[in-house]
Design an enzyme around this catalytic site. Structure first.
Site, mmCIF file in Angstrom:
data_model
loop_
_atom_site.group_PDB
_atom_site.id
_atom_site.type_symbol
_atom_site.label_atom_id
_atom_site.label_comp_id
_atom_site.label_asym_id
_atom_site.label_seq_id
_atom_site.Cartn_x
_atom_site.Cartn_y
_atom_site.Cartn_z
ATOM 1 N N GLU A 1 -58.076 -65.699 55.387
ATOM 2 C CA GLU A 1 -57.243 -65.969 54.216
ATOM 3 C C GLU A 1 -56.133 -66.974 54.502
ATOM 4 O O GLU A 1 -55.816 -67.826 53.670
ATOM 5 C CB GLU A 1 -56.639 -64.659 53.682
ATOM 6 C CG GLU A 1 -57.653 -63.721 53.026
ATOM 7 C CD GLU A 1 -58.459 -62.895 54.014
ATOM 8 O OE1 GLU A 1 -58.256 -63.016 55.242
ATOM 9 O OE2 GLU A 1 -59.317 -62.110 53.555
ATOM 10 N N HIS B 1 -55.164 -51.683 47.795
ATOM 11 C CA HIS B 1 -56.028 -52.461 46.894
ATOM 12 C C HIS B 1 -55.445 -52.508 45.483
ATOM 13 O O HIS B 1 -56.155 -52.791 44.534
ATOM 14 C CB HIS B 1 -57.437 -51.857 46.819
ATOM 15 C CG HIS B 1 -58.362 -52.299 47.920
ATOM 16 N ND1 HIS B 1 -58.024 -52.243 49.246
ATOM 17 C CD2 HIS B 1 -59.606 -52.825 47.885
ATOM 18 C CE1 HIS B 1 -59.033 -52.692 49.973
ATOM 19 N NE2 HIS B 1 -60.005 -53.057 49.177
#
Lengths: 351, 325
Positions: free
Chosen positions: A60, A129
């Site tokens: 990322e 999440h």
């Protein structure tokens, strides 16, 4: 005009942008996999080729920096993450480079980078999440932050983000993917920095963002049954805040309730309330209030999340307290979902 | 054997870097350059040898220790010295200081201050070059410390996947601030082997031999233009002065006794002078012109205005925020 889901609207915006500008490139984990990021990138690689639409290494931070470098080289990269929480690995590139580059190096440098970060909720998304960190991004000078609540805004704000010459964090709530609405055809952009007044009223100003706009609509409808008309403002953009729209509404209502999907401390709601309290004290007839996520990691269990989220009933109760209502029209709310942890019974997981 | 004109150009560029850095060190105690500086004295051959193989269309990114890369790439000397002084005439108008340099006219995209942080930006620039079917390449300057950052592996891996036209030019000066390589990496590791493991084509060359660096880089850059895929060049070299600042810091004892002296005996500038034996008149004239240029750069920087305090709030965005207050 078409009546479509927000996920389809995002898909349409990506196709339009890539067709309009050969500099637009689109990448992210899963962008060309069988699921196509909840369908939002369906057909993209077939239409525009594997060079411009590509899955990426599980990296990322570097891939964000690569987006910055490509943007400086004249591209308009759109990076997609299926959950915001994974993107936290990229904070060096986002905060130290994307946000600072233009300011530090000046004219001749621009970073037209769009970061699509999907926010999870429910179905056991759990502590890592499900985070709504819009306040983090808004805190950093040099970033723009948008957070659509409707299908039309999902398309219009994404188009604005892609064609903006600065880095834009596009915060895409998983539960708004299913939001159906009328969406204009073609390249119709929603300006960054403009909130929308989506219900008019004079009793109370409710400011909301992203999925909470839907809960607020339910609450406002119920309150209207009791003769209480609230003004509902959909922020749409987190940075810059459209304070003029909020202020004009508070001038009519004298009361402000801000709904925030992020944690309470240091929240966008806190910033809005601070600005109104400092600059517009005389407009207020009651102390401003906020309903934000508790300062607590989100648990995973079906049992533990039952009361975790701000729901329409919480909004009705908060409004009733601010307005001194003796009777709360809770019975006028739509029936509770069968399960609190999904947007509707049609949602059966896995994420 | 290189042609003499090219060798003299290499020598000239090393002299430019050395004399500029010496002048910065000399002036620094006057407290007019009010920002950290990381000087490259001792490491000039790597910067000059690499940049000699690049055109102004080729791009470069660099690190906190970037004066040499900026100058070797052709960056404007006046704008560098003014930037160190925080003046409006600086290459970033005083916003960046020593650790943020840029001169896009010559393809020096930028240097940044966080270790490893410019690596993916350079790789992204190479991606844009590939997508545009450009013949240009990108050079990413990095040090041995940055090889320990995860972002190096992430970015190098992507460069290998896409066969991007990127050169990782690694100056191994053995120290990350005061921490020697032996504290940070296992004994016997070869950085080139590590780079090959990720899928880069890798070479090691004496980082104090400017002609060797230039010759190798010319071949490697040609192969990048031919689409051979990303490359890594390790250049062992040595920093003479303190990590940050103008002075010598050898007395702190973080380097083994005699190590600095041994590397100073291998001074890349003296080695080049000894090898090509320039004409005395050429050398005197070159030194004189450089001294005048550098002196003039300092005088102009001192005379230049600071940017106005109010301008500090300008230019955060390319398309300004529509603040709807």
């Amino acid at each position: 005009m078409a009546r479509i889901h927000a996920a389809q609207a995002i898909h349409d915006a990506l196709h339009l942008a890539m067709a309009a500008d050969p500099g637009v490139v689109c990448y992210g984990l899963g962008i060309d996999d069988p699921k196509r990021i909840f369908g939002t990138t369906a057909g993209l690689q077939e239409a525009f080729g594997a060079e411009r639409v590509f899955d990426m290494p599980t990296a990322e931070n570097a891939m964000t920096g690569i987006g910055i470098g490509a943007a400086l080289g004249g591209m308009r990269p759109v990076m997609c993450h299926q959950r915001l929480d994974f993107f936290l690995l990229a904070m060096d590139q986002l905060v130290n480079n994307a946000a600072k580059w233009r300011y530090t190096f000046g004219e001749g440098h621009k970073v037209p980078l769009t970061l699509r970060l999907i926010l999870g909720r429910g179905w056991g998304q759990g502590p890592t999440h499900s985070q709504n960190l819009q306040a983090w991004f808004a805190h950093v000078p040099g970033l723009k932050v948008v957070m659509p609540a409707s299908a039309a805004d999902a398309k219009g704000l994404l188009l604005s983000a892609i064609f903006d010459d600065d880095p834009v964090v596009f915060l895409e709530h998983r539960w708004i993917h299913a939001a159906i609405g009328e969406v204009p055809d073609g390249d119709v952009r929603v300006p960054i920095g403009k909130a929308a007044t989506v219900r008019e009223g004079d009793a109370l100003t409710i400011v909301a963002m992203s999925y909470l706009v839907a809960e607020a609509h339910h609450a406002c409808r119920a309150l209207e049954q009791a003769g209480v008309y609230c003004e509902l403002i959909d922020l749409r953009t987190i940075k810059p805040l459209d304070m003029a729209t909020i202020r004009a509404s508070v001038a009519r209502t004298g009361r402000l309730l801000v709904l925030d999907s992020g944690f309470a401390t240091g929240s966008v709601a806190g910033e809005i309330i601070a600005r109104i309290a400092m600059d517009d004290w005389s407009l207020l007839r009651a102390a401003p209030q906020r309903l934000a996520a508790p300062d607590c990691p989100e648990p995973t269990s079906y049992g533990l999340t039952r009361q975790f989220y701000t729901e329409a009933g919480d909004i009705v109760r908060a409004a009733g307290k601010m307005l001194g209502l003796s009777q709360l029209p809770l019975e006028a709310l739509p029936p509770a979902r069968t399960h609190h942890d999904v947007p509707g019974d049609w949602f059966t997981g896995p994420f | 054997m290189m042609n003499r004109e090219f060798s003299l150009q290499l020598l000239h560029d090393m002299l430019l870097v050395r004399r500029s850095e010496e002048a910065i060190a000399r002036h620094y105690p006057q407290q007019q350059m009010r920002c950290p500086v990381h000087l490259s004295i001792g490491q000039e051959a790597a910067a000059v040898g690499i940049c000699a193989a690049l055109t102004h269309q080729d791009q470069a990114v660099s690190t906190h220790r970037s004066h040499a890369h900026y100058l070797a790439k052709g960056g404007d000397l006046d704008a560098l010295i003014a930037e160190l002084h925080g003046k409006a005439t600086g290459c970033c108008g005083g916003r960046g200081g020593s650790m943020h340099l840029s001169d896009r006219r010559v393809g020096f995209l930028a240097s940044t201050a966080i270790v490893g942080n410019s690596i993916p930006v350079g790789v992204g620039m190479a991606l844009s070059q590939q997508l545009k079917r450009s013949q240009a390449v990108t050079c990413v300057f990095l040090g041995d410390g940055a090889v320990e950052e995860g972002v190096f592996y992430e970015a190098a891996n992507f460069a290998a996947v896409r066969r991007l036209p990127v050169l990782f030019a690694c100056e191994n000066n053995r120290y990350s601030v005061y921490a020697g390589l032996e504290k940070r990496q296992p004994a016997g590791r070869k950085l080139t082997a590590l780079a090959e493991g990720i899928g880069l084509r890798a070479w090691e060359v004496d980082g104090n031999d400017v002609e060797a660096v230039a010759e190798l880089t010319a071949d490697v850059v040609a192969s990048l233009r031919d689409g051979a895929g990303p490359a890594f060049i390790e250049m062992p070299t040595y920093r003479w002065l303190e990590h940050c600042g103008h002075a010598d810091d050898d007395h702190l004892g973080y380097r083994p006794e005699g190590e600095l002296a041994a590397w100073q005996a291998r001074d890349p500038l003296m080695a080049m002078l000894a090898r090509i034996q320039p004409d005395a008149a050429w050398l005197a004239a070159t030194e004189s012109v450089l001294a005048q240029r550098i002196d003039a750069a300092f005088q102009r920087a001192l005379a230049a205005p600071y940017p106005s305090p109010a301008s500090a709030f300008d230019g955060i965005y390319a398309s300004p925020l529509q603040e709807n207050d």
